[in-house]
Design a protein around this motif. Sequence first.
Motif, PDB file in Angstrom:
ATOM      1  N   SER A  10       0.688  -1.162   0.057  1.00 42.02           N
ATOM      2  CA  SER A  10      -0.090  -0.174   0.112  1.00 42.02           C
ATOM      3  C   SER A  10       0.917   1.341   0.177  1.00 42.02           C
ATOM      4  O   SER A  10       0.537   2.193  -0.856  1.00 42.02           O
ATOM      5  N   VAL A  11       2.014   1.312   0.684  1.00 40.56           N
ATOM      6  CA  VAL A  11       3.011   2.261   0.596  1.00 40.56           C
ATOM      7  C   VAL A  11       3.553   2.517  -0.753  1.00 40.56           C
ATOM      8  O   VAL A  11       3.685   3.805  -1.021  1.00 40.56           O
ATOM      9  N   VAL A  12       4.067   1.284  -1.103  1.00 34.70           N
ATOM     10  CA  VAL A  12       4.469   1.555  -2.579  1.00 34.70           C
ATOM     11  C   VAL A  12       3.534   1.897  -3.330  1.00 34.70           C
ATOM     12  O   VAL A  12       3.737   2.903  -4.630  1.00 34.70           O
ATOM     13  N   ALA A  13       2.404   1.602  -3.655  1.00 31.89           N
ATOM     14  CA  ALA A  13       1.536   1.909  -4.495  1.00 31.89           C
ATOM     15  C   ALA A  13       1.100   3.525  -4.229  1.00 31.89           C
ATOM     16  O   ALA A  13       1.089   4.220  -5.463  1.00 31.89           O
ATOM     17  N   GLU A  14       0.894   3.857  -3.116  1.00 29.21           N
ATOM     18  CA  GLU A  14       0.930   5.472  -2.837  1.00 29.21           C
ATOM     19  C   GLU A  14       2.045   6.259  -3.433  1.00 29.21           C
ATOM     20  O   GLU A  14       1.926   7.394  -4.114  1.00 29.21           O
ATOM     21  N   LEU A  15       3.084   5.806  -3.035  1.00 31.64           N
ATOM     22  CA  LEU A  15       4.122   6.729  -3.122  1.00 31.64           C
ATOM     23  C   LEU A  15       4.651   6.801  -4.659  1.00 31.64           C
ATOM     24  O   LEU A  15       4.888   7.696  -5.277  1.00 31.64           O
ATOM     25  N   MET A  16       4.486   5.479  -5.620  1.00 28.94           N
ATOM     26  CA  MET A  16       4.658   5.313  -7.065  1.00 28.94           C
ATOM     27  C   MET A  16       3.528   5.828  -7.822  1.00 28.94           C
ATOM     28  O   MET A  16       3.676   5.458  -8.984  1.00 28.94           O
ATOM     29  N   ARG A  17       2.364   5.951  -7.112  1.00 24.40           N
ATOM     30  CA  ARG A  17       1.266   6.407  -8.037  1.00 24.40           C
ATOM     31  C   ARG A  17       0.621   5.263  -8.829  1.00 24.40           C
ATOM     32  O   ARG A  17       0.482   5.417  -9.886  1.00 24.40           O
ATOM     33  N   ILE A  18       0.615   4.095  -8.288  1.00 21.10           N
ATOM     34  CA  ILE A  18       0.178   2.812  -9.252  1.00 21.10           C
ATOM     35  C   ILE A  18      -0.942   1.958  -8.409  1.00 21.10           C
ATOM     36  O   ILE A  18      -0.884   2.399  -7.205  1.00 21.10           O
ATOM     37  N   ASP A  19      -1.570   1.014  -8.932  1.00 23.76           N
ATOM     38  CA  ASP A  19      -2.450   0.347  -8.233  1.00 23.76           C
ATOM     39  C   ASP A  19      -1.843  -0.486  -7.443  1.00 23.76           C
ATOM     40  O   ASP A  19      -0.955  -1.196  -7.512  1.00 23.76           O
ATOM     41  N   TRP A  20      -2.470  -0.835  -6.106  1.00 24.58           N
ATOM     42  CA  TRP A  20      -2.118  -1.900  -5.134  1.00 24.58           C
ATOM     43  C   TRP A  20      -1.764  -3.102  -5.930  1.00 24.58           C
ATOM     44  O   TRP A  20      -0.621  -3.653  -5.719  1.00 24.58           O
ATOM     45  N   ALA A  21      -2.748  -3.783  -6.896  1.00 30.26           N
ATOM     46  CA  ALA A  21      -2.565  -5.067  -7.248  1.00 30.26           C
ATOM     47  C   ALA A  21      -1.510  -5.037  -8.137  1.00 30.26           C
ATOM     48  O   ALA A  21      -0.770  -6.384  -8.403  1.00 30.26           O
ATOM     49  N   SER A  22      -0.882  -3.938  -8.736  1.00 27.99           N
ATOM     50  CA  SER A  22       0.182  -3.871  -9.644  1.00 27.99           C
ATOM     51  C   SER A  22       1.445  -4.252  -8.860  1.00 27.99           C
ATOM     52  O   SER A  22       2.317  -4.991  -9.503  1.00 27.99           O
ATOM     53  N   VAL A  23       1.554  -3.671  -7.675  1.00 24.55           N
ATOM     54  CA  VAL A  23       2.548  -4.066  -7.140  1.00 24.55           C
ATOM     55  C   VAL A  23       2.995  -5.563  -6.964  1.00 24.55           C
ATOM     56  O   VAL A  23       4.101  -6.343  -7.151  1.00 24.55           O
ATOM     57  N   GLY A  24       2.055  -6.233  -6.594  1.00 28.63           N
ATOM     58  CA  GLY A  24       1.847  -7.913  -6.429  1.00 28.63           C
ATOM     59  C   GLY A  24       2.398  -8.504  -7.655  1.00 28.63           C
ATOM     60  O   GLY A  24       3.056  -9.596  -7.704  1.00 28.63           O
ATOM     61  N   ARG A  25       1.817  -7.926  -8.767  1.00 28.44           N
ATOM     62  CA  ARG A  25       2.002  -8.550 -10.236  1.00 28.44           C
ATOM     63  C   ARG A  25       3.372  -8.431 -10.474  1.00 28.44           C
ATOM     64  O   ARG A  25       4.186  -9.348 -11.140  1.00 28.44           O
ATOM     65  N   MET A  26       3.904  -6.984 -10.007  1.00 25.75           N
ATOM     66  CA  MET A  26       5.322  -6.832 -10.389  1.00 25.75           C
ATOM     67  C   MET A  26       6.253  -7.867  -9.685  1.00 25.75           C
ATOM     68  O   MET A  26       7.375  -8.112 -10.149  1.00 25.75           O
ATOM     69  N   ILE A  27       5.912  -8.092  -8.422  1.00 20.86           N
ATOM     70  CA  ILE A  27       6.706  -8.852  -7.571  1.00 20.86           C
ATOM     71  C   ILE A  27       6.859 -10.268  -8.219  1.00 20.86           C
ATOM     72  O   ILE A  27       7.864 -10.859  -8.281  1.00 20.86           O
TER      73      ILE A  27
END
Length: 302
Positions: A10-27
Amino acid sequence: MYLAKAAPKSVVAELMRIDWASVGRMIERVVGEYTATRSGDGLDGLVRIGIDEVAYRKGHRYLMCVVDHDTGRIVWAHEGRSQAIAAMFFCQLGPERCRHIRAVSVDLHGGWEATIAAHCPDAAICADPFHVIQLAGRALDELRRGEWQRLRERDPDRARWLKGTRFLLRRRADTLSPGARSVLDDLEVTNHDVYRGWLLTDQLKAVYAADDHDQAAELLDAWIFAAVTSGLEPFVRAAITIDRHARAVCNAMILGVNNARLEAINSTVRLMSHRARGFRRLESLLSLITLVCGRVPVHLPT
C-alpha cells in the motif's frame, strides 16, 4: 521492487502512484523472470542447510523453509511442516545433490530427523542449541513456579521474593554481579531445589564449550545422568528428550551449526505477513519471500 522489499504494498502503491494490485503482479513477474533466467533450480552447491517452520497465518498454517547456511538465503519454501513436505524437498534435490549435504540443522520438535537420515545418510543432523537450552530453561521455570505455588500460602513474603528471581535465574554464573551472587547464595539455603535447577541449566550451557566430539559426548552424558538422578521431575523429562537427540546435540556443538540465521529469516517472513495484514494467495507471500530472503538482485535505479 526496491521499495517493495522493505515497505508494504500500500505504501509503494501510494508513493509510486500505481495500483495496489500492480505491486503484487510486479513482484511475481520479477521473481518469475529471475527463476527462469538463473541456472538450475537454485539448489546447486548446498552443503550446510537449516530446516524450520514459520507460522504465516492464524489457525496453525505453516511454511517449511530451507536456508543455505553458507549464503544466508532461503532456497526453498513450501506450505506445511510434515515429514512428507521435507521428503518433497529432498526428492527435488535428488540423490546426487543429497550426497553433498554435510550438515542439517533442525529444532527438536520438527520430526524431520528420520526423513533427513533416509535421504542424506552422510549428513550430520545438528540440534539447534537454542531449543536444547530452552528445554532446561522451561524446566527451571516450571520448578520455580511449583515452589512459588507451594509458598504462597505458607510464606507469602518468601513467595514474592522467589517470584522476583525469575530473570536472575536465566543468567549464567560467569555474568553474575556480587549482588546477584548473594541472592543465589540465599536461594541455595532457602530453596535448594530451585538452586539445583539453576545449576543444571548453567551446566548445560557450559557443555557447549567442548573442544571435540568425544569431550562433548562425555560432558553431555554426565549432564543427562545428573539431571535424571536429580529427582527434579521437570529436568528428568528434559534430560530424556535431550538424550534421544544426544548425537544431534553433539554435532551442533562441534560443527557450530545452528538455526539462528533461519530464526532471523523467519522473523522477517512473519513481519512481511503481518505488515501486509495477511495474504489472500499463498503464492504472493512465497514470491515476496523469494524476493526478500532469496536474495533476488534488485538494484536501486540511479
